[in-house]
Motif scaffolding. Structure first.
Motif, short mmCIF file in Angstrom:
data_model
loop_
_atom_site.label_atom_id
_atom_site.label_comp_id
_atom_site.label_asym_id
_atom_site.label_seq_id
_atom_site.Cartn_x
_atom_site.Cartn_y
_atom_site.Cartn_z
N PRO A 9 0.84 -1.19 0.00
CA PRO A 9 0.00 0.00 0.00
C PRO A 9 0.89 1.25 0.00
N CYS A 10 0.56 2.20 -0.86
CA CYS A 10 1.43 3.39 -0.97
C CYS A 10 0.59 4.66 -0.91
N TYR A 11 0.88 5.49 0.04
CA TYR A 11 0.21 6.78 0.10
C TYR A 11 1.29 7.86 0.22
N GLU A 13 4.32 8.12 -1.23
CA GLU A 13 5.59 7.48 -0.91
C GLU A 13 6.66 7.74 -1.97
N ASP A 43 -2.85 4.58 -2.93
CA ASP A 43 -4.07 4.90 -2.18
C ASP A 43 -4.39 6.40 -2.30
N ASN A 71 -8.03 8.81 -1.40
CA ASN A 71 -7.43 8.09 -0.29
C ASN A 71 -8.51 7.28 0.45
N LYS A 74 -5.21 2.52 4.37
CA LYS A 74 -4.31 1.38 4.17
C LYS A 74 -5.06 0.04 4.13
N ASP A 94 5.03 -2.58 4.00
CA ASP A 94 4.95 -1.13 3.92
C ASP A 94 6.02 -0.64 2.94
N ALA A 95 5.76 0.53 2.35
CA ALA A 95 6.68 1.05 1.33
C ALA A 95 7.90 1.74 1.94
N ASP A 96 7.93 1.89 3.26
CA ASP A 96 8.97 2.72 3.86
C ASP A 96 10.16 1.94 4.41
N GLN A 98 10.25 -0.20 6.65
CA GLN A 98 10.19 -0.56 8.07
C GLN A 98 10.02 -2.07 8.22
N ARG A 133 3.17 7.48 21.84
CA ARG A 133 2.48 6.59 20.91
C ARG A 133 2.69 5.13 21.34
N ARG A 201 11.53 4.63 9.54
CA ARG A 201 11.27 4.95 8.14
C ARG A 201 12.53 5.36 7.41
N THR A 206 5.46 9.48 8.45
CA THR A 206 4.34 8.60 8.77
C THR A 206 3.02 9.27 8.38
N LYS A 207 2.05 8.43 7.98
CA LYS A 207 0.78 8.98 7.51
C LYS A 207 -0.24 9.03 8.65
N TRP A 208 0.22 8.67 9.85
CA TRP A 208 -0.71 8.60 10.97
C TRP A 208 -0.56 9.79 11.89
#
Ligand code: UDP
Ligand code: MG
Length: 307
Positions: A9-11, A13, A43, A71, A74, A94-96, A98, A133, A201, A206-208
């Motif tokens: 999944p890529c948002y 990236e 995405d 969007n 994920k 994940d695309a990063d 991680q 977090r 990353r 991060t997208k969160w």
């Protein structure tokens, strides 16, 4: 020859994708006896992610990709990836970076040679993540384990390779509000956990946000449990008990129960009764909600002796 589908999944990236593609391609080419495909799911990115995916699909036959109209999140991207994957084995990454691509070989080996249907990464540390977090997600998983009775845990993320049976089982859950960690746990099957170190990353951000993580957490609990409705019932019952005890105690005391104490007692009693009945209505609504997901009633792992 087996085929491994790598679902990504890529948002937004654009910074991480080229490096990911290189590292993941190197890792998967190193696996003997298996070919591979990438299913990138864009995405609704607003950066150059779609352009990068376009050029990858032109230059490399192993790369397929689809772009969402906006969007969708994920979870939706992972579902779309799985629907379009043709591999005997599917893995979410994940695309990063991680999720270390170096683990792919071991995951495949485990699925081929050991009695497991799924092999997943267990994140041991939370590098690059704030302490807050970390604490919040730890607390969340404690709550979810208690309320949903499903095996979801800290560090048990989406990085996992599964065989076709598991992939098909996941595809049979068509619900709109998808909470993948719960879905993995719901479908069952044998999973082997391989600990890995998350180096943070490589590029991009991060997208969160905290609010999106909070919404995700609430989604997780509501998708798999009606505990919040039960909580209202328990609170109501507790209020009734307190009202009855203080009522009896007041009546037994000299002068009986009157004035403000009587009023408080009645308020507690009536509120308690109200909450109890709201909870009952909530339980019916929760059942209807679970039914509306049209989840399979059972999932077969193996058939024996059938023609
Ligand atoms: N992602 C996505 N849609 C979203 C948010 C994230 O497809 O709405 C992808 C993102 O591109 C990445 C993966 O999901 O490949 C994990 O996202 P991220 O690294 O931001 O999450 P974190 O690792 O911080 O939990
Ligand atoms: Mg990440």
């Amino acid at each position: 020859m087996d085929k491994i589908s790598i679902i990504v999944p890529c948002y937004n990236e654009e910074d991480a994708l080229p490096e990911f593609y290189r590292a993941a391609s190197d890792a998967v080419r190193d696996i003997d006896g298996a070919e591979y495909e990438f299913i990138f799911v864009d995405d609704g990115s607003t950066d150059h992610t779609p352009d990068i995916l376009e050029s990858l699909s032109l230059s490399d036959d192993h790369c397929r990709s689809l772009s969402f109209s906006r969007n969708f999140g994920k979870e939706a991207a992972m579902y779309a990836g799985l629907q379009n994957a043709s591999g005997d084995y599917c893995v979410f990454m994940d695309a990063d970076l991680q999720h270390p691509p170096g683990l792919l070989k071991e995951m495949y080996r485990v699925l081929k040679t050991e009695e497991y249907d799924c092999c997943a990464g267990l994140r041991e540390d939370r590098t690059g993540e704030s302490r807050l977090r970390g604490i919040l997600s730890h607390t969340f998983y404690r709550i979810i384990r208690r309320t949903c009775h499903l095996d979801m845990g800290d560090g048990k993320g989406d990085f996992r390779m599964m065989n076709r049976a598991v992939a098909d089982a996941i595809l049979k859950l068509p619900e709109y509000n998808r909470y993948m960690k719960g879905i993995f746990s719901f479908v069952g099957f044998e999973t082997k956990w391989i600990p890995f170190h998350d180096a943070g990353r490589t590029a991009g951000a991060t997208k969160w946000s905290f609010s999106s993580l909070f919404r995700y957490a609430v989604d997780g609990i509501l998708s798999f449990s009606s505990a919040p409705a039960a909580l209202s019932g328990m609170t109501g019952a507790l209020l009734i008990i307190i009202a009855v005890i203080t009522g009896i105690w007041g009546l037994a005391a000299e002068g009986g129960l009157s004035g403000i104490p009587l009023l408080v007692c009645l308020i507690l009693l009536l509120n308690g009764i109200q909450m109890l009945f709201i909870s009952i209505v909530g339980q019916y609504a929760a059942r209807d909600y679970m039914e509306s997901k049209h989840r399979p009633i059972y999932i077969v792992k193996k058939r024996r002796g059938f023609s």
